[in-house]
Design a protein around this motif. Structure first.
Motif, short mmCIF file in Angstrom:
data_model
loop_
_atom_site.label_atom_id
_atom_site.label_comp_id
_atom_site.label_asym_id
_atom_site.label_seq_id
_atom_site.Cartn_x
_atom_site.Cartn_y
_atom_site.Cartn_z
N GLY A 66 5.74 3.29 1.42
CA GLY A 66 4.46 2.82 1.92
C GLY A 66 4.64 1.69 2.89
N PHE A 105 0.87 -1.17 0.00
CA PHE A 105 0.00 0.00 0.00
C PHE A 105 0.91 1.22 0.00
CE2 PHE A 105 -2.44 -3.29 2.09
CZ PHE A 105 -3.73 -3.11 1.64
N GLY A 106 0.90 1.99 -1.07
CA GLY A 106 1.76 3.16 -1.07
C GLY A 106 1.96 3.76 -2.44
N ALA A 132 0.14 4.66 3.24
CA ALA A 132 -0.61 3.42 3.07
C ALA A 132 -2.11 3.65 3.29
CB ALA A 132 -0.10 2.35 4.02
#
Length: 169
Positions: A99, A88-89, A133
């Motif tokens: 992230g 996530f990032g 994130a």
């Protein structure tokens, strides 16, 4: 950002270090790659997966520019039963940069270079990684909602909330 958020993340980081993060989220010594990283994905949105994800089918859920994944989003590594690992990032020109990597049993927040998490004990950097994130998960939820996929939208909203909880009192 409150001091208590810094303390909470510091305690999380210490707990992860003390417990020993699983190999999938260990920070690695990051040397320049000896070979060029392999890009995957559709021709209009190529990306390089994280190290250790070679055995997985990987998909990008996020924006693309100039034929590369670029911006805030989610990389998903799929096993036989569905997604098993996530990043996530932020991706820049197809490379994961900043992230949180999520694998069974652990989270790896921070900067990424050549597909690996860069070792750090910088709490501020880890806080920013969780914030990135959370942003990526919220944006993924909005994209799924717009496509009418309520179940995936709920999943990504829940992931965003869990990243926010990492930073709360």
């Amino acid at each position: 950002m409150t001091g208590s958020r810094h303390v909470a993340l510091g305690l999380l980081a210490l707990a992860l270090m003390a417990a020993g993060r699983p190999a999938a989220v260990q920070a690695a010594d990051v040397d320049p790659p000896t070979v060029e990283r392999v890009l995957q994905g559709p021709a209009n949105c190529r990306f390089a997966a994280l190290k250790g994800w070679e055995a997985f089918a990987v998909q990008w859920e996020g924006p693309c520019a100039h034929g590369r994944a670029t911006g805030s989003g989610v990389l998903r590594a799929y096993g036989q039963a569905g997604p098993t690992q996530f990043f996530f990032g932020r991706i820049e020109a197809g490379e994961p940069r900043f992230g949180v990597m999520e694998a069974e049993g652990g989270l790896g927040p921070g900067e990424f270079r050549h597909g690996s998490l860069v070792p750090t004990d910088d709490r501020g950097l880890m806080i920013r990684a969780f914030e990135e994130a959370e942003k990526a998960a919220k944006q993924a939820a909005a994209r799924f909602e717009a496509r009418g996929n309520a179940a995936s939208a709920r999943f990504y909203r829940a992931r965003a909330a869990s990243f926010a909880e990492q930073l709360s009192d």
